[in-house]
Scaffold this active site. Structure first.
Site, PDB file in Angstrom:
ATOM      1  N   HIS A 272      -4.898   1.247   7.586  1.00 24.34           N
ATOM      2  CA  HIS A 272      -3.110   1.698   7.729  1.00 24.34           C
ATOM      3  C   HIS A 272      -3.135   2.935   6.787  1.00 24.34           C
ATOM      4  O   HIS A 272      -2.581   4.039   6.957  1.00 24.34           O
ATOM      5  CB  HIS A 272      -2.220   0.683   7.225  1.00 24.34           C
ATOM      6  CG  HIS A 272      -0.703   1.190   7.420  1.00 24.34           C
ATOM      7  ND1 HIS A 272       0.274   0.932   8.487  1.00 24.34           N
ATOM      8  CD2 HIS A 272       0.081   1.977   6.539  1.00 24.34           C
ATOM      9  CE1 HIS A 272       1.369   1.516   8.078  1.00 24.34           C
ATOM     10  NE2 HIS A 272       1.243   2.007   7.089  1.00 24.34           N
ATOM     11  N   GLU A 273      -3.646   2.698   5.401  1.00 25.55           N
ATOM     12  CA  GLU A 273      -3.386   3.613   4.316  1.00 25.55           C
ATOM     13  C   GLU A 273      -4.501   4.600   4.647  1.00 25.55           C
ATOM     14  O   GLU A 273      -4.021   6.189   4.332  1.00 25.55           O
ATOM     15  CB  GLU A 273      -3.706   3.103   2.902  1.00 25.55           C
ATOM     16  CG  GLU A 273      -2.641   2.025   2.592  1.00 25.55           C
ATOM     17  CD  GLU A 273      -1.215   2.204   2.571  1.00 25.55           C
ATOM     18  OE1 GLU A 273      -0.771   3.705   2.527  1.00 25.55           O
ATOM     19  OE2 GLU A 273      -0.457   1.457   3.004  1.00 25.55           O
TER      20      GLU A 273
ATOM     21  N   GLY B 124       0.874  -1.077   0.069  1.00 25.74           N
ATOM     22  CA  GLY B 124       0.035   0.005  -0.070  1.00 25.74           C
ATOM     23  C   GLY B 124       1.042   1.112   0.149  1.00 25.74           C
ATOM     24  O   GLY B 124       2.059   1.309   0.595  1.00 25.74           O
TER      25      GLY B 124
ATOM     26  N   CYS C  23       5.769   0.089   7.441  1.00 28.95           N
ATOM     27  CA  CYS C  23       5.492   1.138   6.729  1.00 28.95           C
ATOM     28  C   CYS C  23       6.877   1.668   5.880  1.00 28.95           C
ATOM     29  O   CYS C  23       7.759   1.527   6.501  1.00 28.95           O
ATOM     30  CB  CYS C  23       4.942   2.378   7.650  1.00 28.95           C
ATOM     31  SG  CYS C  23       4.254   4.021   6.774  1.00 28.95           S
ATOM     32  N   LEU C  24       6.196   1.870   4.586  1.00 32.02           N
ATOM     33  CA  LEU C  24       7.541   2.207   3.779  1.00 32.02           C
ATOM     34  C   LEU C  24       8.189   3.668   4.050  1.00 32.02           C
ATOM     35  O   LEU C  24       9.349   3.727   3.805  1.00 32.02           O
ATOM     36  CB  LEU C  24       7.136   2.423   2.171  1.00 32.02           C
ATOM     37  CG  LEU C  24       6.635   1.016   1.642  1.00 32.02           C
ATOM     38  CD1 LEU C  24       6.279   1.273   0.195  1.00 32.02           C
ATOM     39  CD2 LEU C  24       7.565   0.175   1.727  1.00 32.02           C
TER      40      LEU C  24
ATOM     41  N   GLN D  76       2.803  10.097   1.335  1.00 32.30           N
ATOM     42  CA  GLN D  76       4.235   9.421   1.268  1.00 32.30           C
ATOM     43  C   GLN D  76       5.118   9.647   0.048  1.00 32.30           C
ATOM     44  O   GLN D  76       6.197   9.422   0.048  1.00 32.30           O
ATOM     45  CB  GLN D  76       3.983   7.988   1.554  1.00 32.30           C
ATOM     46  CG  GLN D  76       3.337   7.392   2.612  1.00 32.30           C
ATOM     47  CD  GLN D  76       3.216   5.783   2.824  1.00 32.30           C
ATOM     48  OE1 GLN D  76       2.399   5.416   2.412  1.00 32.30           O
ATOM     49  NE2 GLN D  76       4.111   5.271   3.264  1.00 32.30           N
TER      50      GLN D  76
ATOM     51  N   HIS E  86      -2.706   7.318   6.765  1.00 30.09           N
ATOM     52  CA  HIS E  86      -1.934   8.369   6.221  1.00 30.09           C
ATOM     53  C   HIS E  86      -2.745   9.499   5.597  1.00 30.09           C
ATOM     54  O   HIS E  86      -2.061  10.808   5.705  1.00 30.09           O
ATOM     55  CB  HIS E  86      -0.915   7.516   4.982  1.00 30.09           C
ATOM     56  CG  HIS E  86       0.215   6.747   5.349  1.00 30.09           C
ATOM     57  ND1 HIS E  86       1.012   7.340   6.245  1.00 30.09           N
ATOM     58  CD2 HIS E  86       0.162   5.286   5.212  1.00 30.09           C
ATOM     59  CE1 HIS E  86       1.941   6.335   6.255  1.00 30.09           C
ATOM     60  NE2 HIS E  86       1.526   5.167   5.922  1.00 30.09           N
TER      61      HIS E  86
END
Ligand code: ZN
Length: 189
Positions: free
Chosen positions: A140-141, A45, A98-99, A50, A144
């Protein structure tokens, strides 16, 4: 095109994303670039903050989870102007990463079932219910685009334990396998 991923510590990750219209300039290219960026970093995701854009847009391709979770097979979707309209069910723990926060993984507690309204890539309104890992990835996304990171959901004790590692990410003292953009402002200055 692969874009640099914004690292923990940049204020853009803490901002509430703005809704966009179908006329948002370069939207199709942006979505393509986000998929390229996510696949390059082996994520499932990626949210627009991000890559430095404070807008309500995230993408998911959870197909890599489908070996363990067959119901995720082919779960690939673009979420524009999403709104989680209900969250229910038992809270359960899952080890999230998380990226934007490489190499930090922590158990996060979330409810198991959500209903979400959003526009898809063709700007067609969707209302869908998701459970389990599919709901987890969306939650999670979704956080963001609300300016929330999974580290914000940890207990003060867990946060303290990882604070040094978070500070190193902020300062760029890490070597991830994908390109990142660091904010590099020391705390307290
Ligand atoms: Zn994330």
């Amino acid at each position: 095109m692969i874009l640099p991923i914004i690292a923990y510590g940049d204020p853009v990750l803490k901002k509430m994303g703005e809704e966009i219209s179908q006329e948002y300039a370069g939207l199709n290219d942006l979505i393509d670039n986000m998929f390229d960026t996510m696949y390059n970093a082996h994520g499932v995701g990626l949210a627009a903050p991000q890559i430095g854009k404070s807008i309500r847009l995230f993408i998911i391709d959870a197909d890599p989870f489908s070996e363990d979770e067959p119901e995720l097979e082919g779960f690939k979707e673009v979420f524009i102007n999403p709104k989680i309209t209900s969250e229910e069910g038992e809270e359960w723990l899952f080890n999230e990463g998380c990226l934007s926060i490489p190499e930090v993984r922590e158990d996060v507690s979330r409810k198991s079932k959500i209903q979400v309204e959003y526009y898809d890539r063709d700007f067609i309104k969707q209302t869908k219910t998701f459970e389990g890992l599919a709901a987890r990835v969306i939650q999670h996304e979704y956080d963001h685009v609300e300016g929330v990171l999974f580290t914000d959901l940890l207990s003060p004790f867990r946060r303290k334990l990882i604070s040094k590692r978070l500070e190193n990410i902020r300062l760029g003292k890490i070597s991830p396998e994908y390109r990142m953009k660091y904010y590099k402002v020391r705390r307290g200055r």
